[in-house]
Motif scaffolding. Sequence first.
Motif, PDB file in Angstrom:
ATOM      1  N   LYS A 293       0.827  -1.201   0.000  1.00 43.30           N
ATOM      2  CA  LYS A 293       0.000   0.000   0.000  1.00 43.30           C
ATOM      3  C   LYS A 293       0.862   1.252   0.000  1.00 43.30           C
ATOM      4  O   LYS A 293       0.534   2.245  -0.674  1.00 43.30           O
ATOM      5  CB  LYS A 293      -0.940  -0.017   1.207  1.00 43.30           C
ATOM      6  CG  LYS A 293      -1.872   1.183   1.263  1.00 43.30           C
ATOM      7  CD  LYS A 293      -3.058   0.946   2.180  1.00 43.30           C
ATOM      8  CE  LYS A 293      -4.034  -0.036   1.561  1.00 43.30           C
ATOM      9  NZ  LYS A 293      -5.298  -0.139   2.328  1.00 43.30           N
ATOM     10  N   ILE A 294       1.952   1.247   0.742  1.00 38.51           N
ATOM     11  CA  ILE A 294       2.854   2.399   0.761  1.00 38.51           C
ATOM     12  C   ILE A 294       3.382   2.673  -0.647  1.00 38.51           C
ATOM     13  O   ILE A 294       3.391   3.815  -1.120  1.00 38.51           O
ATOM     14  CB  ILE A 294       4.016   2.156   1.745  1.00 38.51           C
ATOM     15  CG1 ILE A 294       3.507   2.132   3.182  1.00 38.51           C
ATOM     16  CG2 ILE A 294       5.090   3.224   1.577  1.00 38.51           C
ATOM     17  CD1 ILE A 294       4.536   1.669   4.189  1.00 38.51           C
ATOM     18  N   PHE A 295       3.793   1.608  -1.326  1.00 43.42           N
ATOM     19  CA  PHE A 295       4.332   1.763  -2.674  1.00 43.42           C
ATOM     20  C   PHE A 295       3.263   2.244  -3.653  1.00 43.42           C
ATOM     21  O   PHE A 295       3.480   3.179  -4.427  1.00 43.42           O
ATOM     22  CB  PHE A 295       4.918   0.436  -3.148  1.00 43.42           C
ATOM     23  CG  PHE A 295       5.304   0.422  -4.599  1.00 43.42           C
ATOM     24  CD1 PHE A 295       6.415   1.111  -5.050  1.00 43.42           C
ATOM     25  CD2 PHE A 295       4.526  -0.270  -5.524  1.00 43.42           C
ATOM     26  CE1 PHE A 295       6.759   1.116  -6.390  1.00 43.42           C
ATOM     27  CE2 PHE A 295       4.864  -0.270  -6.868  1.00 43.42           C
ATOM     28  CZ  PHE A 295       5.974   0.419  -7.305  1.00 43.42           C
ATOM     29  N   THR A 296       2.094   1.612  -3.612  1.00 38.27           N
ATOM     30  CA  THR A 296       1.067   1.939  -4.605  1.00 38.27           C
ATOM     31  C   THR A 296       0.497   3.339  -4.397  1.00 38.27           C
ATOM     32  O   THR A 296       0.133   4.007  -5.367  1.00 38.27           O
ATOM     33  CB  THR A 296      -0.065   0.900  -4.597  1.00 38.27           C
ATOM     34  OG1 THR A 296      -0.573   0.728  -3.264  1.00 38.27           O
ATOM     35  CG2 THR A 296       0.418  -0.430  -5.107  1.00 38.27           C
ATOM     36  N   ARG A 297       0.412   3.797  -3.175  1.00 38.96           N
ATOM     37  CA  ARG A 297      -0.101   5.153  -2.967  1.00 38.96           C
ATOM     38  C   ARG A 297       0.852   6.200  -3.552  1.00 38.96           C
ATOM     39  O   ARG A 297       0.409   7.255  -4.014  1.00 38.96           O
ATOM     40  CB  ARG A 297      -0.350   5.421  -1.482  1.00 38.96           C
ATOM     41  CG  ARG A 297      -1.545   4.646  -0.926  1.00 38.96           C
ATOM     42  CD  ARG A 297      -1.940   5.135   0.449  1.00 38.96           C
ATOM     43  NE  ARG A 297      -2.593   6.435   0.388  1.00 38.96           N
ATOM     44  CZ  ARG A 297      -3.893   6.608   0.186  1.00 38.96           C
ATOM     45  NH1 ARG A 297      -4.682   5.560   0.003  1.00 38.96           N
ATOM     46  NH2 ARG A 297      -4.408   7.814   0.151  1.00 38.96           N
ATOM     47  N   ARG A 298       2.142   5.907  -3.546  1.00 39.11           N
ATOM     48  CA  ARG A 298       3.086   6.821  -4.193  1.00 39.11           C
ATOM     49  C   ARG A 298       2.905   6.792  -5.703  1.00 39.11           C
ATOM     50  O   ARG A 298       2.856   7.836  -6.364  1.00 39.11           O
ATOM     51  CB  ARG A 298       4.517   6.424  -3.831  1.00 39.11           C
ATOM     52  CG  ARG A 298       4.890   6.672  -2.376  1.00 39.11           C
ATOM     53  CD  ARG A 298       6.264   6.107  -2.062  1.00 39.11           C
ATOM     54  NE  ARG A 298       6.634   6.299  -0.658  1.00 39.11           N
ATOM     55  CZ  ARG A 298       7.642   5.708  -0.076  1.00 39.11           C
ATOM     56  NH1 ARG A 298       8.421   4.876  -0.776  1.00 39.11           N
ATOM     57  NH2 ARG A 298       7.913   5.927   1.199  1.00 39.11           N
ATOM     58  N   VAL A 299       2.794   5.597  -6.247  1.00 38.35           N
ATOM     59  CA  VAL A 299       2.616   5.452  -7.691  1.00 38.35           C
ATOM     60  C   VAL A 299       1.307   6.093  -8.144  1.00 38.35           C
ATOM     61  O   VAL A 299       1.219   6.648  -9.246  1.00 38.35           O
ATOM     62  CB  VAL A 299       2.640   3.951  -8.071  1.00 38.35           C
ATOM     63  CG1 VAL A 299       2.216   3.734  -9.509  1.00 38.35           C
ATOM     64  CG2 VAL A 299       4.034   3.371  -7.833  1.00 38.35           C
ATOM     65  N   ALA A 300       0.276   6.002  -7.289  1.00 39.77           N
ATOM     66  CA  ALA A 300      -1.061   6.472  -7.660  1.00 39.77           C
ATOM     67  C   ALA A 300      -1.352   7.885  -7.162  1.00 39.77           C
ATOM     68  O   ALA A 300      -2.517   8.279  -7.064  1.00 39.77           O
ATOM     69  CB  ALA A 300      -2.101   5.498  -7.110  1.00 39.77           C
ATOM     70  N   ALA A 301      -0.318   8.659  -6.881  1.00 45.22           N
ATOM     71  CA  ALA A 301      -0.522  10.003  -6.322  1.00 45.22           C
ATOM     72  C   ALA A 301      -1.404  10.869  -7.219  1.00 45.22           C
ATOM     73  O   ALA A 301      -2.311  11.565  -6.739  1.00 45.22           O
ATOM     74  CB  ALA A 301       0.833  10.683  -6.091  1.00 45.22           C
ATOM     75  N   ASP A 302      -1.170  10.845  -8.511  1.00 48.95           N
ATOM     76  CA  ASP A 302      -1.977  11.653  -9.441  1.00 48.95           C
ATOM     77  C   ASP A 302      -3.410  11.144  -9.519  1.00 48.95           C
ATOM     78  O   ASP A 302      -4.362  11.930  -9.618  1.00 48.95           O
ATOM     79  CB  ASP A 302      -1.353  11.647 -10.833  1.00 48.95           C
ATOM     80  CG  ASP A 302      -0.045  12.419 -10.896  1.00 48.95           C
ATOM     81  OD1 ASP A 302       0.216  13.216  -9.969  1.00 48.95           O
ATOM     82  OD2 ASP A 302       0.719  12.219 -11.853  1.00 48.95           O
ATOM     83  N   LEU A 303      -3.570   9.821  -9.495  1.00 48.86           N
ATOM     84  CA  LEU A 303      -4.910   9.229  -9.527  1.00 48.86           C
ATOM     85  C   LEU A 303      -5.723   9.688  -8.328  1.00 48.86           C
ATOM     86  O   LEU A 303      -6.892  10.078  -8.463  1.00 48.86           O
ATOM     87  CB  LEU A 303      -4.794   7.707  -9.525  1.00 48.86           C
ATOM     88  CG  LEU A 303      -6.101   6.909  -9.516  1.00 48.86           C
ATOM     89  CD1 LEU A 303      -6.711   6.887 -10.900  1.00 48.86           C
ATOM     90  CD2 LEU A 303      -5.868   5.492  -9.008  1.00 48.86           C
ATOM     91  N   ILE A 304      -5.109   9.694  -7.155  1.00 49.66           N
ATOM     92  CA  ILE A 304      -5.805  10.063  -5.921  1.00 49.66           C
ATOM     93  C   ILE A 304      -6.049  11.569  -5.866  1.00 49.66           C
ATOM     94  O   ILE A 304      -7.151  12.026  -5.545  1.00 49.66           O
ATOM     95  CB  ILE A 304      -4.989   9.591  -4.703  1.00 49.66           C
ATOM     96  CG1 ILE A 304      -4.875   8.068  -4.693  1.00 49.66           C
ATOM     97  CG2 ILE A 304      -5.617  10.091  -3.411  1.00 49.66           C
ATOM     98  CD1 ILE A 304      -3.857   7.530  -3.699  1.00 49.66           C
ATOM     99  N   ALA A 305      -5.013  12.350  -6.198  1.00 48.02           N
ATOM    100  CA  ALA A 305      -5.125  13.806  -6.078  1.00 48.02           C
ATOM    101  C   ALA A 305      -6.164  14.377  -7.031  1.00 48.02           C
ATOM    102  O   ALA A 305      -6.835  15.364  -6.707  1.00 48.02           O
ATOM    103  CB  ALA A 305      -3.758  14.444  -6.331  1.00 48.02           C
TER     104      ALA A 305
END
Length: 333
Positions: free
Chosen positions: A30-42
């Motif tokens: 989850k730590i890794f994927t949240r970094r990768v998905a920063a634009d998706l989330i923001a």
Amino acid sequence: MSLDPARFRPPAPLRNAHVQSVLASSRFRKIFTRRVAADLIAGAQELILDGGEGVRLQGFLTLQNHLPQARGLAVLVHGWEGSVDSSYILATGARLLDAGFDVFRLHLRDHGDTHALNRDLFHSCRIDEVVAAVGNLARRVPHRALCVAGYSLGGNFALRVALRAPAADLGLRHVAAVCPVISPRAGLEAIEAAPWFYQHYFMHKWGRSLRRKQAIFPDAFHFSASELRAGVRGLTRALVDRYTEFDSLDAYLDGYSVAGDRLAGLQVPASILTAADDPVIPVEDFRTLSLPPQVRLSIAPWGGHCGFLAGLRLDGLAEAWVTEQLAEACPAD
């Protein structure tokens, strides 16, 4: 280069099905994927969709900015007791966004923080509201092509949406399903036969969800401590008997099965990925499917349940495979 799941070879430490399955949902990933998905989330915008008959389903839309025009709109469906923030959903959404898709992450009823949206309880046969919600989304968000992808129970929902797409006039371009539930009965038996921590994991998350539902609607639901400790089979039977229209547990499980020849009439092009060593979805269920020519089945030798982790960074084959399937179906200009 086209991905071939049959040639998937993770490093030796990741060739254990339980390691794959556990790490796929771990805090480390989850730590890794949240970094990768920063634009998706923001960039996500909350939408409440009309599921018909007063049902409301929540989801989050992120618009791409990599291409002059999006390839299409990709709807992602999480698994049982997962959410739009599950690692596999974030990782897949990030890949699709980078590939030029607008991405919508859909919450099934009573998942995430949506327990107050609808009074009645979630169960796996509630396919009509998902079909209606996808249709509502398609009417509200401009798109060139509509696709759906799902994992585990979400993959089962995706395939059933595809089965109903022609009658619902959804105009689906492609569906991708990763480790979808095929035979719910066989899946239940597999969970019971798997190491103890699988059932413990599902029961912990499910119990927490049911207690939240009871707290919001105390006049409608009561789940006793003994029921919440009854195991997946026992609790499912109790809820089916008390809160659904099904006469028996077997009738309920049959209600969302896609086993045997149930996908034979599928008109929407589809891709299905599973692992030969999946500990909770038996690979034999896939080998006995009757599939039409426009449905591609890929079986990887390793991957566990929704894992397919390819390296120590915990990036996975599955999200790359989903993106490839949808991109092939929706070429950019």
